[in-house]
Design a protein around this motif. Structure first.
Motif, PDB file in Angstrom:
ATOM      1  N   LEU A  27     -13.779-102.100  26.855  1.00 11.91           N
ATOM      2  CA  LEU A  27     -13.746-103.418  27.498  1.00 11.91           C
ATOM      3  C   LEU A  27     -14.057-104.521  26.480  1.00 11.91           C
ATOM      4  N   ARG A  28     -15.034-104.270  25.625  1.00 15.05           N
ATOM      5  CA  ARG A  28     -15.426-105.263  24.617  1.00 15.05           C
ATOM      6  C   ARG A  28     -14.298-105.518  23.627  1.00 15.05           C
ATOM      7  N   VAL A  29     -13.669-104.447  23.154  1.00 14.79           N
ATOM      8  CA  VAL A  29     -12.584-104.587  22.168  1.00 14.79           C
ATOM      9  C   VAL A  29     -11.377-105.292  22.802  1.00 14.79           C
ATOM     10  N   LYS A  30     -11.079-104.981  24.070  1.00 16.42           N
ATOM     11  CA  LYS A  30      -9.960-105.656  24.751  1.00 16.42           C
ATOM     12  C   LYS A  30     -10.185-107.158  24.836  1.00 16.42           C
ATOM     13  N   LYS A  31     -11.450-107.559  24.997  1.00 19.67           N
ATOM     14  CA  LYS A  31     -11.769-108.990  25.065  1.00 19.67           C
ATOM     15  C   LYS A  31     -11.916-109.616  23.676  1.00 19.67           C
ATOM     16  N   LYS A  32     -11.785-108.760  22.619  1.00 18.50           N
ATOM     17  CA  LYS A  32     -11.908-109.216  21.237  1.00 18.50           C
ATOM     18  C   LYS A  32     -13.303-109.770  20.937  1.00 18.50           C
ATOM     19  N   TRP A  33     -14.313-109.136  21.558  1.00 18.69           N
ATOM     20  CA  TRP A  33     -15.696-109.511  21.325  1.00 18.69           C
ATOM     21  C   TRP A  33     -16.308-108.568  20.300  1.00 18.69           C
ATOM     22  N   SER A  34     -17.197-109.092  19.494  1.00 20.33           N
ATOM     23  CA  SER A  34     -18.007-108.245  18.613  1.00 20.33           C
ATOM     24  C   SER A  34     -19.190-107.735  19.442  1.00 20.33           C
ATOM     25  N   GLN A  35     -19.928-106.798  18.873  1.00 17.42           N
ATOM     26  CA  GLN A  35     -21.140-106.349  19.556  1.00 17.42           C
ATOM     27  C   GLN A  35     -22.135-107.501  19.685  1.00 17.42           C
ATOM     28  N   GLY A  36     -22.147-108.382  18.705  1.00 19.11           N
ATOM     29  CA  GLY A  36     -23.006-109.568  18.763  1.00 19.11           C
ATOM     30  C   GLY A  36     -22.631-110.491  19.907  1.00 19.11           C
ATOM     31  N   ASP A  37     -21.315-110.657  20.123  1.00 17.32           N
ATOM     32  CA  ASP A  37     -20.853-111.478  21.251  1.00 17.32           C
ATOM     33  C   ASP A  37     -21.345-110.899  22.569  1.00 17.32           C
ATOM     34  N   LEU A  38     -21.192-109.573  22.729  1.00 13.01           N
ATOM     35  CA  LEU A  38     -21.628-108.926  23.964  1.00 13.01           C
ATOM     36  C   LEU A  38     -23.141-109.013  24.110  1.00 13.01           C
ATOM     37  N   ARG A  40     -25.089-111.432  23.063  1.00 14.84           N
ATOM     38  CA  ARG A  40     -25.405-112.798  23.497  1.00 14.84           C
ATOM     39  C   ARG A  40     -25.048-113.005  24.965  1.00 14.84           C
ATOM     40  N   LYS A  41     -23.910-112.506  25.402  1.00 15.72           N
ATOM     41  CA  LYS A  41     -23.478-112.688  26.789  1.00 15.72           C
ATOM     42  C   LYS A  41     -24.360-111.914  27.771  1.00 15.72           C
ATOM     43  N   SER A  42     -24.845-110.743  27.348  1.00  9.59           N
ATOM     44  CA  SER A  42     -25.618-109.891  28.253  1.00  9.59           C
ATOM     45  C   SER A  42     -27.119-110.148  28.192  1.00  9.59           C
ATOM     46  N   GLY A  43     -27.584-110.750  27.082  1.00 11.52           N
ATOM     47  CA  GLY A  43     -29.016-110.985  26.934  1.00 11.52           C
ATOM     48  C   GLY A  43     -29.777-109.803  26.351  1.00 11.52           C
ATOM     49  N   PHE A  44     -29.066-108.803  25.852  1.00 10.36           N
ATOM     50  CA  PHE A  44     -29.696-107.638  25.235  1.00 10.36           C
ATOM     51  C   PHE A  44     -29.512-107.697  23.723  1.00 10.36           C
ATOM     52  N   GLU A  45     -30.367-106.986  23.014  1.00  6.42           N
ATOM     53  CA  GLU A  45     -30.302-106.932  21.552  1.00  6.42           C
ATOM     54  C   GLU A  45     -29.042-106.189  21.101  1.00  6.42           C
ATOM     55  N   GLN A  54     -22.578 -95.991  21.463  1.00  2.08           N
ATOM     56  CA  GLN A  54     -22.547 -94.687  20.797  1.00  2.08           C
ATOM     57  C   GLN A  54     -22.996 -93.555  21.719  1.00  2.08           C
ATOM     58  N   GLY A  55     -23.438 -93.898  22.926  1.00  5.25           N
ATOM     59  CA  GLY A  55     -23.900 -92.877  23.863  1.00  5.25           C
ATOM     60  C   GLY A  55     -25.281 -92.350  23.532  1.00  5.25           C
ATOM     61  N   LYS A  56     -26.045 -93.109  22.756  1.00  8.65           N
ATOM     62  CA  LYS A  56     -27.384 -92.680  22.351  1.00  8.65           C
ATOM     63  C   LYS A  56     -28.480 -93.295  23.210  1.00  8.65           C
ATOM     64  N   ALA A  57     -28.139 -94.282  24.026  1.00  4.06           N
ATOM     65  CA  ALA A  57     -29.125 -94.946  24.881  1.00  4.06           C
ATOM     66  C   ALA A  57     -29.045 -94.381  26.287  1.00  4.06           C
ATOM     67  N   ASN A  58     -30.170 -94.371  26.954  1.00  2.00           N
ATOM     68  CA  ASN A  58     -30.205 -93.998  28.359  1.00  2.00           C
ATOM     69  C   ASN A  58     -30.244 -95.314  29.127  1.00  2.00           C
ATOM     70  N   PRO A  59     -29.096 -95.795  29.602  1.00  4.44           N
ATOM     71  CA  PRO A  59     -29.039 -97.145  30.157  1.00  4.44           C
ATOM     72  C   PRO A  59     -29.840 -97.292  31.449  1.00  4.44           C
ATOM     73  N   THR A  60     -30.544 -98.397  31.545  1.00  7.14           N
ATOM     74  CA  THR A  60     -31.263 -98.734  32.765  1.00  7.14           C
ATOM     75  C   THR A  60     -30.299 -99.419  33.725  1.00  7.14           C
ATOM     76  N   MET A  61     -30.717 -99.556  34.963  1.00 11.17           N
ATOM     77  CA  MET A  61     -29.891-100.270  35.940  1.00 11.17           C
ATOM     78  C   MET A  61     -29.712-101.723  35.510  1.00 11.17           C
ATOM     79  N   ALA A  62     -30.759-102.318  34.930  1.00 13.53           N
ATOM     80  CA  ALA A  62     -30.656-103.704  34.457  1.00 13.53           C
ATOM     81  C   ALA A  62     -29.582-103.837  33.379  1.00 13.53           C
ATOM     82  N   LEU A  63     -29.486-102.844  32.507  1.00 20.87           N
ATOM     83  CA  LEU A  63     -28.474-102.871  31.452  1.00 20.87           C
ATOM     84  C   LEU A  63     -27.071-102.716  32.040  1.00 20.87           C
ATOM     85  N   VAL A  64     -26.915-101.815  32.991  1.00 19.97           N
ATOM     86  CA  VAL A  64     -25.609-101.620  33.645  1.00 19.97           C
ATOM     87  C   VAL A  64     -25.182-102.903  34.360  1.00 19.97           C
ATOM     88  N   ILE A  65     -26.123-103.535  35.054  1.00 21.49           N
ATOM     89  CA  ILE A  65     -25.814-104.785  35.767  1.00 21.49           C
ATOM     90  C   ILE A  65     -25.439-105.885  34.777  1.00 21.49           C
TER      91      ILE A  65
END
Length: 108
Positions: A27-38, A40-45, A54-65
């Motif tokens: 989804l990020r690549v289709k929007k031509k966003w960098s990880q930095g762009d995402l 900033r938009k999501s509020g996460f580091e 990379q599938g190394k994080a165990n995402p919280t519900m807050a992260l999914v939202i």
């Protein structure tokens, strides 16, 4: 500017978490966003975004939202895309340890 993931770096999709990272990367690549762009938009580091993709994080519900909100889709849609990707690859969405055991039968 986002660049497509090369074949050498293809994301794993054996678990639901890895499949979620794969979907978010696409989804990020289709929007031509960098990880930095995402980030900033999501509020996460950016490190959180990187580990998630990379599938190394165990995402919280807050992260999914936050991720779904960044892409303008419902959290259920984001998770269902990940679930379909994981199952298309022939993997179960539940880890073995989390599988629901059947109840033992009672003797009469």
């Amino acid at each position: 500017m986002a660049r497509p993931i090369s074949n050498k770096l293809k994301r794993q999709t054996r678990t639901l978490g890895q499949a979620l990272g794969f979907v978010i990367t696409n989804l990020r690549v289709k929007k031509k966003w960098s990880q930095g762009d995402l980030a900033r938009k999501s509020g996460f580091e950016i490190t959180t975004i990187n580990r998630l993709e990379q599938g190394k994080a165990n995402p919280t519900m807050a992260l999914v939202i936050a991720m779904s909100g960044s892409f303008g889709i419902r959290p259920s849609k984001l998770l269902s895309r990940a679930e379909r990707k994981c199952m298309r690859e022939g993997h179960t969405i539940l880890p073995v340890a989390m599988s629901v055991p059947s109840k033992p039968r009672r003797k009469s």
